[in-house]
Write an enzyme that holds these catalytic residues in place. Structure first.
Site, PDB file in Angstrom:
ATOM      1  N   LYS A  88      31.754 -39.038   1.471  1.00  0.00           N
ATOM      2  CA  LYS A  88      33.187 -39.336   1.173  1.00  0.00           C
ATOM      3  C   LYS A  88      34.201 -38.314   1.784  1.00  0.00           C
ATOM      4  CE  LYS A  88      33.995 -36.960  -3.304  1.00  0.00           C
ATOM      5  NZ  LYS A  88      34.709 -37.034  -4.632  1.00  0.00           N
ATOM      6  N   SER A 128      37.447 -48.492  -0.986  1.00  0.00           N
ATOM      7  CA  SER A 128      38.501 -47.546  -1.107  1.00  0.00           C
ATOM      8  C   SER A 128      39.706 -48.413  -0.388  1.00  0.00           C
ATOM      9  CB  SER A 128      38.082 -46.412  -0.329  1.00  0.00           C
ATOM     10  OG  SER A 128      39.188 -45.625  -0.030  1.00  0.00           O
ATOM     11  N   TYR A 152      34.327 -42.778   7.792  1.00  0.00           N
ATOM     12  CA  TYR A 152      34.293 -42.737   6.564  1.00  0.00           C
ATOM     13  C   TYR A 152      34.800 -44.077   5.955  1.00  0.00           C
ATOM     14  CZ  TYR A 152      35.388 -42.863   1.549  1.00  0.00           C
ATOM     15  OH  TYR A 152      35.643 -43.360   0.158  1.00  0.00           O
ATOM     16  N   LYS A 156      33.394 -48.046   4.843  1.00  0.00           N
ATOM     17  CA  LYS A 156      33.326 -48.858   3.707  1.00  0.00           C
ATOM     18  C   LYS A 156      33.840 -50.207   4.147  1.00  0.00           C
ATOM     19  CE  LYS A 156      33.214 -45.706   0.480  1.00  0.00           C
ATOM     20  NZ  LYS A 156      32.225 -45.798  -0.584  1.00  0.00           N
ATOM     21  N   ASN A 182      43.679 -43.310  -5.784  1.00  0.00           N
ATOM     22  CA  ASN A 182      43.333 -41.626  -5.699  1.00  0.00           C
ATOM     23  C   ASN A 182      42.900 -41.294  -7.151  1.00  0.00           C
ATOM     24  OD1 ASN A 182      44.893 -42.434  -2.910  1.00  0.00           O
ATOM     25  ND2 ASN A 182      44.806 -40.082  -2.950  1.00  0.00           N
ATOM     26  N   ASN A 201      39.270 -30.938  -0.176  1.00  0.00           N
ATOM     27  CA  ASN A 201      40.263 -31.533   0.719  1.00  0.00           C
ATOM     28  C   ASN A 201      41.182 -32.465  -0.027  1.00  0.00           C
ATOM     29  OD1 ASN A 201      38.369 -31.191   3.085  1.00  0.00           O
ATOM     30  ND2 ASN A 201      36.965 -32.703   2.016  1.00  0.00           N
TER      31      ASN A 201
HETATM   32  P1  NAD Z   1      30.751 -38.053  -5.488  1.00  0.00           P
HETATM   33  O1  NAD Z   1      30.479 -37.259  -4.145  1.00  0.00           O
HETATM   34  O2  NAD Z   1      31.139 -37.221  -6.748  1.00  0.00           O
HETATM   35  O3  NAD Z   1      29.675 -39.103  -6.052  1.00  0.00           O
HETATM   36  C1  NAD Z   1      28.785 -39.547  -5.019  1.00  0.00           C
HETATM   37  C2  NAD Z   1      27.244 -39.388  -5.589  1.00  0.00           C
HETATM   38  O4  NAD Z   1      26.583 -40.293  -4.645  1.00  0.00           O
HETATM   39  C3  NAD Z   1      27.069 -38.107  -5.474  1.00  0.00           C
HETATM   40  O5  NAD Z   1      26.267 -37.673  -6.835  1.00  0.00           O
HETATM   41  C4  NAD Z   1      26.008 -37.773  -4.270  1.00  0.00           C
HETATM   42  O6  NAD Z   1      24.902 -36.915  -4.855  1.00  0.00           O
HETATM   43  C5  NAD Z   1      25.418 -39.232  -4.382  1.00  0.00           C
HETATM   44  N1  NAD Z   1      24.871 -39.764  -3.200  1.00  0.00           N
HETATM   45  C6  NAD Z   1      25.066 -39.449  -1.937  1.00  0.00           C
HETATM   46  N2  NAD Z   1      24.452 -40.039  -1.064  1.00  0.00           N
HETATM   47  C7  NAD Z   1      23.501 -40.626  -1.613  1.00  0.00           C
HETATM   48  C8  NAD Z   1      22.233 -41.050  -1.212  1.00  0.00           C
HETATM   49  N3  NAD Z   1      21.804 -41.207   0.126  1.00  0.00           N
HETATM   50  N4  NAD Z   1      21.308 -41.505  -1.932  1.00  0.00           N
HETATM   51  C9  NAD Z   1      21.487 -41.043  -3.593  1.00  0.00           C
HETATM   52  N5  NAD Z   1      22.712 -40.538  -3.962  1.00  0.00           N
HETATM   53  C10 NAD Z   1      23.466 -40.097  -2.955  1.00  0.00           C
HETATM   54  O7  NAD Z   1      31.984 -39.032  -5.076  1.00  0.00           O
HETATM   55  P2  NAD Z   1      33.111 -40.014  -6.120  1.00  0.00           P
HETATM   56  O8  NAD Z   1      34.059 -39.337  -5.917  1.00  0.00           O
HETATM   57  O9  NAD Z   1      32.196 -40.018  -7.479  1.00  0.00           O
HETATM   58  O10 NAD Z   1      32.935 -41.226  -5.298  1.00  0.00           O
HETATM   59  C11 NAD Z   1      31.907 -42.225  -5.604  1.00  0.00           C
HETATM   60  C12 NAD Z   1      32.088 -43.287  -4.746  1.00  0.00           C
HETATM   61  O11 NAD Z   1      33.475 -43.758  -4.892  1.00  0.00           O
HETATM   62  C13 NAD Z   1      31.850 -43.134  -3.357  1.00  0.00           C
HETATM   63  O12 NAD Z   1      31.083 -44.254  -2.640  1.00  0.00           O
HETATM   64  C14 NAD Z   1      33.331 -42.780  -2.771  1.00  0.00           C
HETATM   65  O13 NAD Z   1      33.254 -42.906  -1.470  1.00  0.00           O
HETATM   66  C15 NAD Z   1      34.016 -43.970  -3.360  1.00  0.00           C
HETATM   67  N6  NAD Z   1      35.380 -43.616  -3.503  1.00  0.00           N
HETATM   68  C16 NAD Z   1      35.911 -42.253  -3.752  1.00  0.00           C
HETATM   69  C17 NAD Z   1      37.354 -42.073  -3.657  1.00  0.00           C
HETATM   70  C18 NAD Z   1      37.715 -40.682  -4.387  1.00  0.00           C
HETATM   71  O14 NAD Z   1      38.616 -40.277  -3.856  1.00  0.00           O
HETATM   72  N7  NAD Z   1      36.843 -39.882  -5.106  1.00  0.00           N
HETATM   73  C19 NAD Z   1      38.142 -42.969  -3.452  1.00  0.00           C
HETATM   74  C20 NAD Z   1      37.740 -44.134  -2.816  1.00  0.00           C
HETATM   75  C21 NAD Z   1      36.351 -44.310  -3.101  1.00  0.00           C
HETATM   76  N1  UFG Z   2      47.590 -33.173   0.534  1.00  0.00           N
HETATM   77  C1  UFG Z   2      48.202 -32.059   0.654  1.00  0.00           C
HETATM   78  N2  UFG Z   2      47.672 -30.760   0.476  1.00  0.00           N
HETATM   79  C2  UFG Z   2      46.394 -30.782   0.327  1.00  0.00           C
HETATM   80  C3  UFG Z   2      45.703 -32.000   0.184  1.00  0.00           C
HETATM   81  C4  UFG Z   2      46.493 -33.144   0.198  1.00  0.00           C
HETATM   82  O1  UFG Z   2      49.579 -32.145   0.890  1.00  0.00           O
HETATM   83  O2  UFG Z   2      45.669 -29.719   0.351  1.00  0.00           O
HETATM   84  C5  UFG Z   2      48.534 -34.445   0.273  1.00  0.00           C
HETATM   85  C6  UFG Z   2      47.965 -35.353   1.435  1.00  0.00           C
HETATM   86  O3  UFG Z   2      48.807 -35.036   2.652  1.00  0.00           O
HETATM   87  C7  UFG Z   2      48.596 -36.879   0.870  1.00  0.00           C
HETATM   88  C8  UFG Z   2      48.369 -37.027  -0.569  1.00  0.00           C
HETATM   89  O4  UFG Z   2      48.116 -35.120  -0.752  1.00  0.00           O
HETATM   90  O5  UFG Z   2      49.675 -37.148   1.003  1.00  0.00           O
HETATM   91  C9  UFG Z   2      46.693 -37.134  -1.130  1.00  0.00           C
HETATM   92  O6  UFG Z   2      45.760 -36.411  -0.232  1.00  0.00           O
HETATM   93  P1  UFG Z   2      44.281 -36.504  -0.509  1.00  0.00           P
HETATM   94  O7  UFG Z   2      43.453 -35.885   0.282  1.00  0.00           O
HETATM   95  O8  UFG Z   2      44.115 -36.268  -2.010  1.00  0.00           O
HETATM   96  O9  UFG Z   2      43.920 -38.088  -0.727  1.00  0.00           O
HETATM   97  P2  UFG Z   2      44.153 -39.152   0.366  1.00  0.00           P
HETATM   98  O10 UFG Z   2      45.099 -40.177  -0.124  1.00  0.00           O
HETATM   99  O11 UFG Z   2      44.388 -38.640   1.802  1.00  0.00           O
HETATM  100  O12 UFG Z   2      42.673 -39.933   0.355  1.00  0.00           O
HETATM  101  C10 UFG Z   2      42.062 -40.035  -0.898  1.00  0.00           C
HETATM  102  C11 UFG Z   2      40.288 -40.003  -0.637  1.00  0.00           C
HETATM  103  C12 UFG Z   2      39.864 -41.131   0.611  1.00  0.00           C
HETATM  104  C13 UFG Z   2      40.330 -42.438   0.064  1.00  0.00           C
HETATM  105  C14 UFG Z   2      41.758 -42.545  -0.272  1.00  0.00           C
HETATM  106  C15 UFG Z   2      42.117 -43.891  -0.856  1.00  0.00           C
HETATM  107  O13 UFG Z   2      40.099 -38.669   0.219  1.00  0.00           O
HETATM  108  O14 UFG Z   2      38.661 -41.083   0.746  1.00  0.00           O
HETATM  109  O15 UFG Z   2      42.276 -41.582  -1.093  1.00  0.00           O
HETATM  110  O16 UFG Z   2      41.410 -44.070  -1.981  1.00  0.00           O
HETATM  111  F1  UFG Z   2      40.015 -43.426   0.868  1.00  0.00           F
END
Ligand code: NAD
Ligand code: UFG
Length: 341
Positions: A88, A128, A152, A156, A182, A201
């Protein structure tokens, strides 16, 4: 699904997966976790077991490995899959696109092939808000145009298309696409939470690690956006509310007759500085910050219209920004090194 069904949770050791596993088990479902631990720790599962008071079956395996998956379906009758497994990190996906397409897209295709082979045709997929690209207006509805600005996000989008095509080819599949905004916060116990590798990040773990003294200063990426204070606006959603959305999806999935695509957000947008202030209030800690240049690829505003989720899943977010910040802080303060002991 009835409450005695068995749910396979791919990525169940991760941030959102672990919180969802807690709620599934508390609701009475049988849960099987499948994870390759590429971005998670086994400690997260031990903590989940402690919360729910029972042991949880875990298979260490990779969704790209057909044999790993076959073993699961050979040994268990799986009624539905909640598919969190994926990589991700947006920046890393730009540098290593093939890694992302292989892990996320190929992995999902392999998973669906094996599911199909064993007659399990029910999947809830972690999509997402990134699939909306730079939306023309806010709040964002599910029928807005889709686009992606990085590998990424494209992974999706591709997976969403693949699952829609799969349904067209065989409408006995049950598919729910959940588009998360988020996710922040942590379980109220403070024992499980977000534990990113290296320097975070995302905003909330950056804030909490600054507050706990691991990082010295938050860089606010741009203060000249067209928002109420110039900093980026997002729809932060408590991870427990998000996890609950998956429970609702599992409850409804048997009755759907289309690919159900649903935003999971609160409908409220907060700026980076709103989050800093709310966090300082919740934690009593100061978060030093400085204004930094805009981050490439960021958009000004992104927040959901969550009304469709209420209509079709009877779900809505219940936890506000104060609780999100309090719970993020409780987790970080009690676990300054995350799951590392
Ligand atoms: P995370 O990285 O904590 O969890 C993902 C899990 O998948 C991890 O435990 C990792 O070890 C496992 N994994 C990755 N690749 C694998 C593979 N090939 N086989 C088996 N296991 C695997 O991330 P999260 O924040 O819990 O996100 C879960 C899902 O939600 C992801 O698909 C992510 O893209 C999606 N998502 C997350 C966010 C966010 O901001 N956290 C936002 C939108 C969508
Ligand atoms: N931001 C900062 N400083 C930082 C990190 C983030 O100012 O150190 C700001 C960004 O510019 C943005 C806001 O905080 O305005 C949120 O940033 P995040 O990186 O936390 O989240 P994003 O909205 O950029 O992206 C997240 C996930 C993506 C997902 C998206 C929508 O990282 O994977 O939300 O679900 F696709």
């Amino acid at each position: 699904m009835n409450k005695s069904s068995t749910i396979l949770v791919t990525g169940g050791a991760g941030y959102i997966g672990s919180h969802t596993v807690v709620l599934l088990i508390e609701a009475g479902y049988n849960v099987l976790i499948f994870d390759n631990f590429s971005n998670a720790s086994k400690e997260s599962i031990k903590r989940v077991e402690k919360i729910v008071g029972k042991s949880i079956p875990v298979v260490e395996g990779d969704i790209r490995n057909r044999e790993d998956l076959k073993k699961v379906f050979e040994n268990h009758t799986i009624d539905s899959v909640i598919h969190f497994a994926g990589l991700k990190a947006v920046g890393e996906s730009v540098e290593k696109p093939l890694k992302y397409y292989d892990n996320n897209v190929t992995g999902t295709v392999t998973l669906c092939e094996v599911m199909s082979e064993y007659g399990c045709k029910s999947i809830v997929f972690s999509s997402s808000a990134t699939v909306y690209g730079d939306p023309h207006t806010t709040p964002i509805k599910e029928d807005f145009p889709l686009s992606a600005t990085n590998p990424y996000g494209r992974s999706k989008l591709f997976i969403e298309e693949i699952l829609r095509d799969l349904y067209i080819s065989d409408n006995t599949w049950k598919v729910i696409l959940l588009r998360y905004f988020n996710p922040v916060g942590a379980h109220g116990s403070g024992t499980i939470g977000e534990d990113p590798n290296g320097i975070p990040n995302n905003l909330m773990p950056y804030i909490t690690q600054t507050a706990v003294g691991k990082l010295s200063c938050l860089g606010v990426f741009g203060d000249d956006y067209d928002t109420h204070d110039g900093t980026g606006v997002r729809d932060y959603i408590h991870v427990v509310d998000l996890a609950n959305g998956h429970l609702k999806a599992i409850e409804k999935i048997d009755g759907i007759n289309e690919v159900l695509t649903v935003n999971l957000g609160t409908g409220k947008g907060y700026s980076v500085l709103d989050m800093v202030k709310a966090f300082e209030k919740a934690s009593g800690k100061e978060v030093p910050y400085c204004i930094a240049p805009r981050r490439a690829g960021d958009i000004a505003k992104c927040y959901a219209d969550p009304s469709y989720a209420k209509e079709v899943l009877s779900w809505e977010a219940t936890k506000g920004i104060d609780e999100m910040c309090q719970d993020s802080w409780r987790w970080q303060e009690a676990n300054p090194k995350g799951y590392a002991q």
